[in-house]
Design a protein around this motif. Structure first.
Motif, PDB file in Angstrom:
ATOM      1  N   LEU A 185       0.838  -1.194   0.000  1.00  0.00           N
ATOM      2  CA  LEU A 185       0.000   0.000   0.000  1.00  0.00           C
ATOM      3  C   LEU A 185       0.876   1.249   0.000  1.00  0.00           C
ATOM      4  O   LEU A 185       1.873   1.325   0.729  1.00  0.00           O
ATOM      5  N   VAL A 186       0.479   2.230  -0.802  1.00  0.00           N
ATOM      6  CA  VAL A 186       1.115   3.547  -0.762  1.00  0.00           C
ATOM      7  C   VAL A 186       0.194   4.543  -0.072  1.00  0.00           C
ATOM      8  O   VAL A 186       0.586   5.214   0.881  1.00  0.00           O
ATOM      9  N   ALA A 187      -1.034   4.627  -0.545  1.00  0.00           N
ATOM     10  CA  ALA A 187      -1.986   5.573   0.048  1.00  0.00           C
ATOM     11  C   ALA A 187      -3.386   5.270  -0.452  1.00  0.00           C
ATOM     12  O   ALA A 187      -3.555   4.766  -1.576  1.00  0.00           O
ATOM     13  N   THR A 188      -4.386   5.567   0.378  1.00  0.00           N
ATOM     14  CA  THR A 188      -5.778   5.463  -0.032  1.00  0.00           C
ATOM     15  C   THR A 188      -6.537   6.697   0.420  1.00  0.00           C
ATOM     16  O   THR A 188      -6.094   7.420   1.322  1.00  0.00           O
ATOM     17  N   ILE A 189      -7.687   6.905  -0.222  1.00  0.00           N
ATOM     18  CA  ILE A 189      -8.549   8.024   0.147  1.00  0.00           C
ATOM     19  C   ILE A 189      -9.993   7.616  -0.062  1.00  0.00           C
ATOM     20  O   ILE A 189     -10.334   6.991  -1.077  1.00  0.00           O
ATOM     21  N   THR A 190     -10.841   7.933   0.916  1.00  0.00           N
ATOM     22  CA  THR A 190     -12.262   7.640   0.792  1.00  0.00           C
ATOM     23  C   THR A 190     -12.958   8.749   0.008  1.00  0.00           C
ATOM     24  O   THR A 190     -12.385   9.816  -0.241  1.00  0.00           O
ATOM     25  N   ARG A 191     -14.206   8.484  -0.351  1.00  0.00           N
ATOM     26  CA  ARG A 191     -14.969   9.489  -1.068  1.00  0.00           C
ATOM     27  C   ARG A 191     -15.099  10.777  -0.251  1.00  0.00           C
ATOM     28  O   ARG A 191     -15.133  11.873  -0.796  1.00  0.00           O
ATOM     29  N   GLY A 192     -15.145  10.615   1.056  1.00  0.00           N
ATOM     30  CA  GLY A 192     -15.262  11.778   1.931  1.00  0.00           C
ATOM     31  C   GLY A 192     -13.950  12.495   2.187  1.00  0.00           C
ATOM     32  O   GLY A 192     -13.942  13.533   2.850  1.00  0.00           O
ATOM     33  N   GLY A 193     -12.837  11.931   1.712  1.00  0.00           N
ATOM     34  CA  GLY A 193     -11.559  12.616   1.843  1.00  0.00           C
ATOM     35  C   GLY A 193     -10.660  12.112   2.960  1.00  0.00           C
ATOM     36  O   GLY A 193      -9.598  12.697   3.205  1.00  0.00           O
ATOM     37  N   THR A 194     -11.046  11.055   3.630  1.00  0.00           N
ATOM     38  CA  THR A 194     -10.185  10.499   4.676  1.00  0.00           C
ATOM     39  C   THR A 194      -9.057   9.706   4.019  1.00  0.00           C
ATOM     40  O   THR A 194      -9.297   8.831   3.198  1.00  0.00           O
ATOM     41  N   THR A 195      -7.835  10.023   4.417  1.00  0.00           N
ATOM     42  CA  THR A 195      -6.685   9.396   3.786  1.00  0.00           C
ATOM     43  C   THR A 195      -5.966   8.437   4.721  1.00  0.00           C
ATOM     44  O   THR A 195      -6.015   8.581   5.946  1.00  0.00           O
ATOM     45  N   ASN A 196      -5.307   7.480   4.116  1.00  0.00           N
ATOM     46  CA  ASN A 196      -4.416   6.567   4.818  1.00  0.00           C
ATOM     47  C   ASN A 196      -3.088   6.630   4.075  1.00  0.00           C
ATOM     48  O   ASN A 196      -2.984   6.158   2.949  1.00  0.00           O
ATOM     49  N   LEU A 197      -2.105   7.262   4.690  1.00  0.00           N
ATOM     50  CA  LEU A 197      -0.813   7.475   4.042  1.00  0.00           C
ATOM     51  C   LEU A 197       0.238   6.661   4.765  1.00  0.00           C
ATOM     52  O   LEU A 197       0.360   6.758   5.988  1.00  0.00           O
ATOM     53  N   THR A 198       0.995   5.884   4.024  1.00  0.00           N
ATOM     54  CA  THR A 198       1.946   4.987   4.671  1.00  0.00           C
ATOM     55  C   THR A 198       3.305   5.629   4.902  1.00  0.00           C
ATOM     56  O   THR A 198       4.101   5.110   5.636  1.00  0.00           O
ATOM     57  N   ASP A 199       3.562   6.753   4.284  1.00  0.00           N
ATOM     58  CA  ASP A 199       4.862   7.400   4.440  1.00  0.00           C
ATOM     59  C   ASP A 199       4.627   8.888   4.612  1.00  0.00           C
ATOM     60  O   ASP A 199       4.475   9.615   3.651  1.00  0.00           O
ATOM     61  N   THR A 200       4.544   9.334   5.835  1.00  0.00           N
ATOM     62  CA  THR A 200       4.251  10.747   6.073  1.00  0.00           C
ATOM     63  C   THR A 200       5.517  11.565   6.301  1.00  0.00           C
ATOM     64  O   THR A 200       5.441  12.744   6.614  1.00  0.00           O
ATOM     65  N   ASP A 201       6.669  10.943   6.137  1.00  0.00           N
ATOM     66  CA  ASP A 201       7.924  11.664   6.303  1.00  0.00           C
ATOM     67  C   ASP A 201       8.040  12.740   5.232  1.00  0.00           C
ATOM     68  O   ASP A 201       7.898  12.474   4.046  1.00  0.00           O
ATOM     69  N   LYS A 202       8.273  13.937   5.624  1.00  0.00           N
ATOM     70  CA  LYS A 202       8.433  15.071   4.715  1.00  0.00           C
ATOM     71  C   LYS A 202       7.220  15.268   3.835  1.00  0.00           C
ATOM     72  O   LYS A 202       7.323  15.728   2.697  1.00  0.00           O
ATOM     73  N   GLY A 203       6.043  14.893   4.348  1.00  0.00           N
ATOM     74  CA  GLY A 203       4.816  15.188   3.626  1.00  0.00           C
ATOM     75  C   GLY A 203       4.540  14.338   2.421  1.00  0.00           C
ATOM     76  O   GLY A 203       3.693  14.696   1.595  1.00  0.00           O
ATOM     77  N   ARG A 204       5.215  13.211   2.258  1.00  0.00           N
ATOM     78  CA  ARG A 204       4.917  12.357   1.131  1.00  0.00           C
ATOM     79  C   ARG A 204       4.199  11.123   1.598  1.00  0.00           C
ATOM     80  O   ARG A 204       4.538  10.615   2.671  1.00  0.00           O
ATOM     81  N   PRO A 205       3.306  10.542   0.878  1.00  0.00           N
ATOM     82  CA  PRO A 205       2.776  11.051  -0.376  1.00  0.00           C
ATOM     83  C   PRO A 205       1.539  11.928  -0.133  1.00  0.00           C
ATOM     84  O   PRO A 205       1.092  12.080   1.000  1.00  0.00           O
ATOM     85  N   ALA A 206       1.036  12.484  -1.198  1.00  0.00           N
ATOM     86  CA  ALA A 206      -0.253  13.164  -1.175  1.00  0.00           C
ATOM     87  C   ALA A 206      -1.157  12.473  -2.179  1.00  0.00           C
ATOM     88  O   ALA A 206      -0.686  11.990  -3.210  1.00  0.00           O
ATOM     89  N   ILE A 207      -2.455  12.402  -1.862  1.00  0.00           N
ATOM     90  CA  ILE A 207      -3.370  11.651  -2.715  1.00  0.00           C
ATOM     91  C   ILE A 207      -4.642  12.451  -2.933  1.00  0.00           C
ATOM     92  O   ILE A 207      -5.703  12.138  -2.369  1.00  0.00           O
ATOM     93  N   PRO A 208      -4.579  13.468  -3.781  1.00  0.00           N
ATOM     94  CA  PRO A 208      -5.786  14.225  -4.089  1.00  0.00           C
ATOM     95  C   PRO A 208      -6.781  13.382  -4.883  1.00  0.00           C
ATOM     96  O   PRO A 208      -6.394  12.421  -5.552  1.00  0.00           O
ATOM     97  N   ARG A 209      -8.048  13.764  -4.807  1.00  0.00           N
ATOM     98  CA  ARG A 209      -9.091  13.013  -5.502  1.00  0.00           C
ATOM     99  C   ARG A 209     -10.124  13.987  -6.026  1.00  0.00           C
ATOM    100  O   ARG A 209     -10.477  14.945  -5.333  1.00  0.00           O
ATOM    101  N   ASP A 210     -10.609  13.711  -7.227  1.00  0.00           N
ATOM    102  CA  ASP A 210     -11.673  14.503  -7.832  1.00  0.00           C
ATOM    103  C   ASP A 210     -12.871  13.579  -8.017  1.00  0.00           C
ATOM    104  O   ASP A 210     -12.906  12.776  -8.955  1.00  0.00           O
ATOM    105  N   ASN A 211     -13.840  13.653  -7.116  1.00  0.00           N
ATOM    106  CA  ASN A 211     -14.988  12.744  -7.163  1.00  0.00           C
ATOM    107  C   ASN A 211     -15.822  12.948  -8.430  1.00  0.00           C
ATOM    108  O   ASN A 211     -16.371  11.989  -8.972  1.00  0.00           O
ATOM    109  N   ALA A 212     -15.925  14.167  -8.892  1.00  0.00           N
ATOM    110  CA  ALA A 212     -16.732  14.451 -10.081  1.00  0.00           C
ATOM    111  C   ALA A 212     -16.156  13.770 -11.324  1.00  0.00           C
ATOM    112  O   ALA A 212     -16.893  13.413 -12.243  1.00  0.00           O
ATOM    113  N   LYS A 213     -14.847  13.581 -11.326  1.00  0.00           N
ATOM    114  CA  LYS A 213     -14.173  12.966 -12.477  1.00  0.00           C
ATOM    115  C   LYS A 213     -13.784  11.517 -12.220  1.00  0.00           C
ATOM    116  O   LYS A 213     -13.149  10.901 -13.067  1.00  0.00           O
TER     117      LYS A 213
END
Length: 120
Positions: free
Chosen positions: A47-75
């Motif tokens: 796993l690298v990262a996941t995000i729910t439809r509501g925007g809750t994220t699960n990030l496995t490597d938060t060192d120095k702010g990585r990763p980021a997982i933006p999501r566009d529900n409309a698209k």
């Protein structure tokens, strides 16, 4: 079926920035979880990262702010951004989603994967 199309992989220099995108298409009623996994040569998929439809994220490597997982529900699109890339980040990156098709139960879907190679 849900089709997941990934883009943005390739060769990246160490210390650089990775940007991937994954667009889901098909007779989709809803998508709950979207995420990214990766598999390096000789290793299990992780796993690298996941995000729910509501925007809750699960990030496995938060060192120095990585990763980021933006999501566009409309698209029906999820992105992966990772900075400070290291050769250890070299892997095939897979997009994943848990989606409901119209009249069908929720199922798990995978993209075909995109190769990311980090050069030192």
């Amino acid at each position: 079926q849900v089709q997941l199309v990934e883009s943005g992989g390739g060769l990246v220099q160490a210390g650089g920035l990775l940007r991937l995108s994954c667009a889901a298409s098909g007779m989709i009623a809803s998508i709950n979880l979207m995420g990214w996994y990766r598999q390096a040569p000789g290793k299990q998929r992780e796993l690298v990262a996941t995000i729910t439809r509501g925007g809750t994220t699960n990030l496995t490597d938060t060192d120095k702010g990585r990763p980021a997982i933006p999501r566009d529900n409309a698209k029906n699109t999820v992105y992966l951004q990772m900075n400070s890339l290291k050769p250890d980040d070299t892997a095939v990156y897979y997009c994943n989603c848990h989606a409901n098709l119209w009249g069908r139960p929720r199922s798990n879907y995978w993209g075909q994967g995109t190769q990311v190679t980090v050069s030192s």
